[in-house]
Scaffold this motif. Structure first.
Motif, short mmCIF file in Angstrom:
data_model
loop_
_atom_site.label_atom_id
_atom_site.label_comp_id
_atom_site.label_asym_id
_atom_site.label_seq_id
_atom_site.Cartn_x
_atom_site.Cartn_y
_atom_site.Cartn_z
N SER A 115 28.35 17.59 -24.80
CA SER A 115 29.37 18.63 -24.73
C SER A 115 30.67 18.05 -24.18
CB SER A 115 28.90 19.79 -23.84
OG SER A 115 28.97 19.44 -22.47
N SER A 116 31.70 18.86 -24.17
CA SER A 116 33.00 18.41 -23.67
C SER A 116 32.97 18.13 -22.17
CB SER A 116 34.08 19.45 -23.98
OG SER A 116 33.72 20.71 -23.44
N LYS A 117 31.99 18.67 -21.45
CA LYS A 117 31.85 18.42 -20.02
C LYS A 117 30.64 17.55 -19.72
CE LYS A 117 34.20 22.58 -18.31
NZ LYS A 117 34.09 23.78 -17.45
N SER A 118 29.94 17.12 -20.75
CA SER A 118 28.75 16.28 -20.56
C SER A 118 28.68 15.28 -21.71
CB SER A 118 27.49 17.15 -20.52
OG SER A 118 26.34 16.36 -20.35
N ALA A 119 29.66 14.42 -21.77
CA ALA A 119 29.74 13.48 -22.89
C ALA A 119 28.75 12.34 -22.76
CB ALA A 119 31.16 12.92 -22.99
N ASP A 120 28.41 11.95 -21.51
CA ASP A 120 27.56 10.79 -21.30
C ASP A 120 26.07 11.12 -21.34
OD1 ASP A 120 29.82 9.25 -21.03
OD2 ASP A 120 29.91 9.52 -18.86
N LYS A 121 25.71 12.34 -21.05
CA LYS A 121 24.30 12.72 -21.05
C LYS A 121 24.12 14.06 -21.75
CE LYS A 121 24.44 14.95 -16.48
NZ LYS A 121 23.83 14.99 -15.14
N LEU A 122 22.91 14.31 -22.16
CA LEU A 122 22.59 15.55 -22.86
C LEU A 122 22.54 16.71 -21.89
CD1 LEU A 122 19.74 14.16 -25.14
CD2 LEU A 122 22.05 14.78 -25.87
N THR A 123 22.93 17.87 -22.37
CA THR A 123 22.91 19.06 -21.53
C THR A 123 22.10 20.16 -22.22
OG1 THR A 123 24.29 20.64 -20.32
CG2 THR A 123 25.01 20.06 -22.54
N SER A 124 21.48 21.01 -21.44
CA SER A 124 20.70 22.11 -21.98
C SER A 124 21.56 23.37 -22.03
CB SER A 124 19.47 22.37 -21.10
OG SER A 124 19.87 22.82 -19.81
N LEU A 125 21.08 24.37 -22.73
CA LEU A 125 21.80 25.64 -22.81
C LEU A 125 21.85 26.33 -21.45
CD1 LEU A 125 20.47 27.03 -26.21
CD2 LEU A 125 22.66 25.92 -25.76
N SER A 126 20.79 26.16 -20.67
CA SER A 126 20.78 26.76 -19.32
C SER A 126 21.86 26.13 -18.46
CB SER A 126 19.41 26.55 -18.67
OG SER A 126 18.41 27.22 -19.39
N TYR A 162 28.81 19.83 -28.63
CA TYR A 162 29.03 18.96 -29.78
C TYR A 162 27.72 18.80 -30.54
CZ TYR A 162 33.31 17.65 -27.27
OH TYR A 162 34.52 17.67 -26.63
N MET A 163 27.65 19.36 -31.73
CA MET A 163 26.45 19.28 -32.55
C MET A 163 26.71 18.30 -33.70
SD MET A 163 25.21 23.24 -32.65
CE MET A 163 25.03 24.19 -31.12
N GLN A 174 12.41 10.05 -19.74
CA GLN A 174 11.32 10.40 -20.64
C GLN A 174 11.74 11.48 -21.65
OE1 GLN A 174 7.92 11.36 -18.16
NE2 GLN A 174 7.09 9.30 -18.37
N PHE A 175 12.42 12.53 -21.17
CA PHE A 175 12.76 13.60 -22.11
C PHE A 175 13.86 13.14 -23.07
CE2 PHE A 175 14.66 17.55 -23.63
CZ PHE A 175 13.52 18.20 -24.05
N LYS A 176 14.74 12.29 -22.62
CA LYS A 176 15.76 11.74 -23.52
C LYS A 176 15.07 10.95 -24.63
CE LYS A 176 19.93 8.87 -23.65
NZ LYS A 176 20.84 8.02 -22.87
N LYS A 177 14.04 10.21 -24.27
CA LYS A 177 13.27 9.46 -25.25
C LYS A 177 12.56 10.41 -26.21
CE LYS A 177 9.68 5.89 -25.50
NZ LYS A 177 8.72 5.08 -24.71
N PHE A 178 12.00 11.48 -25.66
CA PHE A 178 11.34 12.49 -26.51
C PHE A 178 12.34 13.11 -27.48
CE2 PHE A 178 10.83 17.03 -27.21
CZ PHE A 178 9.61 17.07 -27.87
N TRP A 179 13.50 13.47 -26.97
CA TRP A 179 14.49 14.14 -27.82
C TRP A 179 14.99 13.22 -28.93
CZ3 TRP A 179 15.32 18.99 -28.57
CH2 TRP A 179 16.46 19.40 -29.26
N GLY A 180 15.15 11.95 -28.62
CA GLY A 180 15.57 11.01 -29.64
C GLY A 180 14.54 10.85 -30.75
N SER A 181 13.25 10.99 -30.41
CA SER A 181 12.19 10.80 -31.40
C SER A 181 11.81 12.10 -32.10
CB SER A 181 10.95 10.21 -30.72
OG SER A 181 11.21 8.94 -30.17
N PHE A 182 11.78 13.22 -31.36
CA PHE A 182 11.20 14.45 -31.91
C PHE A 182 12.13 15.66 -31.81
CE2 PHE A 182 7.75 11.89 -29.96
CZ PHE A 182 7.14 11.48 -31.13
N GLY A 183 13.42 15.41 -31.52
CA GLY A 183 14.35 16.54 -31.42
C GLY A 183 14.45 17.32 -32.72
N LYS A 184 14.40 16.64 -33.86
CA LYS A 184 14.46 17.33 -35.14
C LYS A 184 13.27 18.28 -35.31
CE LYS A 184 16.98 13.79 -37.77
NZ LYS A 184 18.14 14.61 -38.14
#
Length: 870
Positions: A563-574, A616-617, A529-539
């Protein structure tokens, strides 16, 4: 609690006590073939804008303030005439609220049968150009009718005028009088028929021309109790005679009124009905002779004679004759079937009800919300609110970002006020869908402009906090579901390995597997769900980081990156901070146009090799975000493409770096001079490179390569400002790379050789491109590459010779010239012949031409015989 209840009762009485909004039963429809349920609508007198008051009516003048008020309303107060229906329905609801309250202590007040139905009815009479609005509320006595509609004694109109002149608070919401007069935005004549339990039925009528009349209604249909308003429309307001128009207005402004709003609708249907005997005879007489003969044979067959008759015709004779007729059907249809869900406690509302309510708000039947927040706020400004995160972003969400208005609706006591208050939500939350309903929000009399801006600020602040909490809860729920899903998959793998040898499974095992599969599907949906949210409303969240400094710390928790240690899924700053190396003090990131570009960038190779994680931004908006964000949980952000990159080092590495700097110092000094003034600020040994010979890095406070590319593509960009913002670049070299070592050796052997300088410049330009920057002189770079290729391919001279015509082309050119001469000679002979033929027997002209030709031949050396012959 008792005090709150008492206040509610008092507010209810005040809202409906001065009511008087006169509503009326619907006019009778013209000879409908099917009657609608319920009693027939009350019928008013003949409709005409120039009609006179009823005979015997008591005529009175409006007070001066009321006349002024109606002039203000008609010409100045309301900007949208559609709201007249909202005002009348709101007042009707107040009257219904009051009779319901009175019935709590005296059930006789409510009455029985039809009178006990607390509803609002709306109907249209196109012949009379009239709209009728009827409620079964408390109604008005004759005294209330005069006071509420003709004077300012109780309506609050005088207070409004005084406040308007002084520029003070215009908080008259819920006070009857002013809202009723909005009917004259669309009407040139109005009748108010009303019946109170303690008085007779009366009629109030006026043209808004300075006077009104009140009389006892002895001719009209009995109301029983309540009020009906008959609105005779102006010629410019005939659009309100359309059912669709009124339906849209009710659903827009009064969708969540507590009482049913019914409208008398008309439709047509085609039905099969049997043909009467007289019609059959008429049809038989109209038949052609051949058909009559067939009918006669059929009759004779019935008497016993043997006559052949077609089977199909016989079958048709047995079937009953029918015909199609168009029937007009009138019926009452509810216009507001959606409940005011936000008035219920959140715990009493199911997810299905929230989903249905969201679809009603968003007018989208296919979308399902990702999350919702239902809450009540108390304090200086009390309100209830429901917020939804849509399942998908509208296609034009970011097309016109700063002009887009939030999809938030403002209600006051369940009456729609507006959906265009930009102060309710900031721009970055404009994707939310929801509503706010306040019982205490001060509005001006037109209900279109908020007067107390401080109250709006309080609402806005609480809505933003709740919205961020809702999104954070969505993110946490997805993360938790992902952990549970991973654990369930691991457990399922272990169980499958343990039971791999078992081929037969019982019914209980199959049921258990189905249940686990269902749970797994639910976890997968929730985890995504949050991946879907981020794809739609991350901007939108990133825009919030730029525009909303007060909530920046909360919004940082919502950011997600690869990131370099999380290439397949999104990672948070925490999560990034939790994986940081010991002694690491910075959060490393790199901005690029794609994940592939950033992964292969020379800026990250050494950091990844040393075990550091790099974010990776890849969104162009990230550059602007990082200009406004400097740290997270006391860790500073560090762009790995800029100078002054700090890494944790031991004493040994520092000594080696110092020694390398001394060793390559002459090369660095010479290289900077070879590149020319202004190319780079410095050339130095790099700490960030592993397999790349060199990179060009931006200054700490200058634009990165990505930001520079973005700036260059701006339509209204400023080239001078771009040069200033670009800052000074630095060239960092890798002392371990073979190319750098060879360049150092060649420089030491031949410090003034042009070929060494050529290699240094080409190497710089190549690394500049690899670092993501654009070349100022692309032609110079191409020329260097061509010279390098020529040297590699052993081409001594790159000069291109001029093109010469081929042998075949020369022959073709010579033939074309000969053909041209031949055509030219033929043309001359033709001209001579024309001259001779065109002489018309004139001997003198012929002689002159002959002499000219002889002279020409003599000049060319011809013979005399040829002359004479000619």
């Amino acid at each position: 609690m008792r005090r709150a209840a008492a206040l509610c009762v008092v507010a209810l009485l005040l809202a409906a006590g001065a009511q008087g909004t006169a509503r009326a039963e619907e006019p009778a429809k013209a000879e409908a073939s099917v009657s609608a349920d319920g009693p027939a609508p009350a019928v008013a007198g003949p409709a005409a804008k120039d009609r006179q008051f009823r005979a015997g009516a008591e005529t009175r003048p409006f007070q001066a303030e009321v006349s002024r008020m109606m002039d203000i309303i008609i010409h100045s107060l309301y900007s949208n005439k559609d709201i007249f229906l909202r005002e009348l329905i709101s007042n009707a609801a107040d009257a219904l609220d009051k009779i319901r309250f009175l019935s709590l202590t005296d059930k006789k007040q409510l009455g029985e049968g039809e009178d006990a139905k607390l509803e609002i009815r709306l109907s249209i009479d196109k012949d009379k150009k009239m709209i009728s609005l009827r409620d079964r509320g408390v109604g008005m006595t004759k005294e209330e009718l005069v006071n509420n509609l003709g004077t300012i004694a109780k309506s609050g109109t005088s207070a409004f005028l005084e406040q308007m002149q002084k520029g003070g608070d215009l908080n008259l919401i819920g006070q009857f009088g002013v809202g009723f007069y909005s009917v004259y935005l669309v009407a040139d004549y109005v009748e108010v028929v009303t019946k109170h339990n303690d008085d007779k039925q009366y009629v109030w009528e006026s043209k808004a021309d300075g006077s009104f009349a009140v009389s006892e209604d002895t001719q009209g249909e009995r109301l029983g109790r309540g009020t009906q308003i008959n609105i005779y429309l102006k010629e410019s307001a005939q659009e309100y005679l359309q059912e669709d128009k009124l339906r849209d207005l009710v659903q827009r402004y009064s969708e969540f009124i507590n009482f049913p709003i019914l409208m008398l609708t008309t439709r047509t249907e085609e039905k099969e009905v049997p043909i009467e005997e007289e019609e059959k005879q008429a049809e038989e007489a109209a038949k052609p002779d051949d058909e009559k003969e067939e009918g006669k044979k059929a009759e004779e067959a019935k008497e016993g004679e043997t006559v052949e008759v077609e089977d199909e015709e016989d079958e048709e004779e047995k079937k009953p004759k029918t015909k199609k007729v168009t029937e007009t059907i009138t019926e009452w249809k509810a216009l507001n079937d959606n409940q005011a869900l936000w008035l219920r406690p959140p715990g009493n509302v199911s997810d299905e009800e929230y989903s249905k309510f969201y679809k009603a708000l968003s007018k989208s039947e296919w979308d399902t919300p990702l999350a919702h927040s239902h809450f009540k706020a108390e304090g200086d400004v009390e309100f209830k609110a429901v917020l939804f995160v849509p399942g998908y972003a509208p296609p034009d969400l970011y097309d016109n970002y700063y002009a887009k208005k939030p999809s938030m609706k403002l209600y006051v006591r369940r009456v729609f006020i507006s959906d265009s208050f930009e102060e309710l939500l900031p721009k970055w939350l404009s994707f939310l869908v929801g509503l706010v309903d306040s019982d205490t929000m001060p509005l001006n009399v037109s209900r279109e402009m908020l007067q107390l801006h401080e109250g709006l600020k309080v609402i806005r602040k609480k809505l933003v906090r709740k919205a961020i909490d809702m999104i954070k809860k969505l993110a946490d729920g997805s993360a938790k579901a992902a952990e549970e899903l991973e654990a369930a998959q691991k457990e399922a793998g272990e169980e499958e390995a343990a039971t791999k040898k078992d081929e037969e499974k019982g019914e209980a095992d199959k049921a258990q597997e189905e249940e686990k599969a269902k749970q797994k599907k639910e976890l997968e949906d929730k985890a995504g769900q949050f991946k879907k949210f981020w794809g739609s409303f991350g901007k939108s969240v990133k825009m919030g980081l730029i525009e909303d400094p007060g909530n920046r710390r909360r919004l940082l928790q919502l950011l997600r990156f690869h990131s370099s240690k999380s290439a397949d899924k999104l990672t948070s700053l925490s999560e990034y901070v939790g994986r940081m190396k010991e002694g690491q003090k910075h959060i490393y990131y790199l901005v690029g146009t794609s994940r592939e570009e950033v992964e292969k960038s020379p800026f990250v190779e050494s950091l990844v090799e040393k075990g550091y994680e790099v974010l990776y931004m890849t969104d162009p908006l990230d550059e602007y975000v990082m200009q406004n964000v400097h740290e997270y949980e006391d860790r500073e952000f560090a762009n790995v493409s800029k100078e002054d990159l700090k890494l944790a080092e031991d004493k040994g590495s520092k000594k080696r770096e110092k020694a390398l700097k001394e060793e390559f110092k002459p090369l660095a000094k010479w290289w900077k001079e070879a590149l020319g003034a202004g190319a780079v600020e410095s050339v130095k040994v790099s700490r960030r490179l592993s397999a790349t010979p060199c990179v060009v890095v931006a200054s700490k406070y200058g634009w990165s390569a990505t930001m520079e590319r973005i700036a260059r593509t701006q339509t209204l960009g400023d080239s001078e400002r771009a040069k200033f913002m670009r800052g000074q670049r630095s060239l960092e070299i890798n002392p371990r790379h073979p190319l750098i070592k060879e360049l150092k050796a060649q420089h030491e052997a031949h410090p003034d050789a042009e070929s060494v300088k050529e290699s240094a410049q080409l190497l710089y330009q190549t690394c500049l491109l690899e670092s993501g920057f654009l070349l100022d002189d692309m032609k110079d770079f191409n020329a260097r590459v061509f010279r390098l290729l020529a040297k590699e391919m052993k081409v001594d001279d790159l000069t291109v010779p001029k093109e010469e015509p081929a042998a075949d082309d020369a022959d073709e050119a010579e033939g074309a010239a000969a053909e041209g001469e031949k055509k030219e000679g033929e043309q001359e002979e033709k001209e001579v012949k024309i001259k001779l033929d065109g002489s018309d027997g004139d001997a003198q002209k012929i002689e002159e031409v002959a002499q000219q030709l002889k002279a020409q031949l003599e000049k060319e050396g011809g013979k005399k015989e040829e002359h004479d012959e000619l």
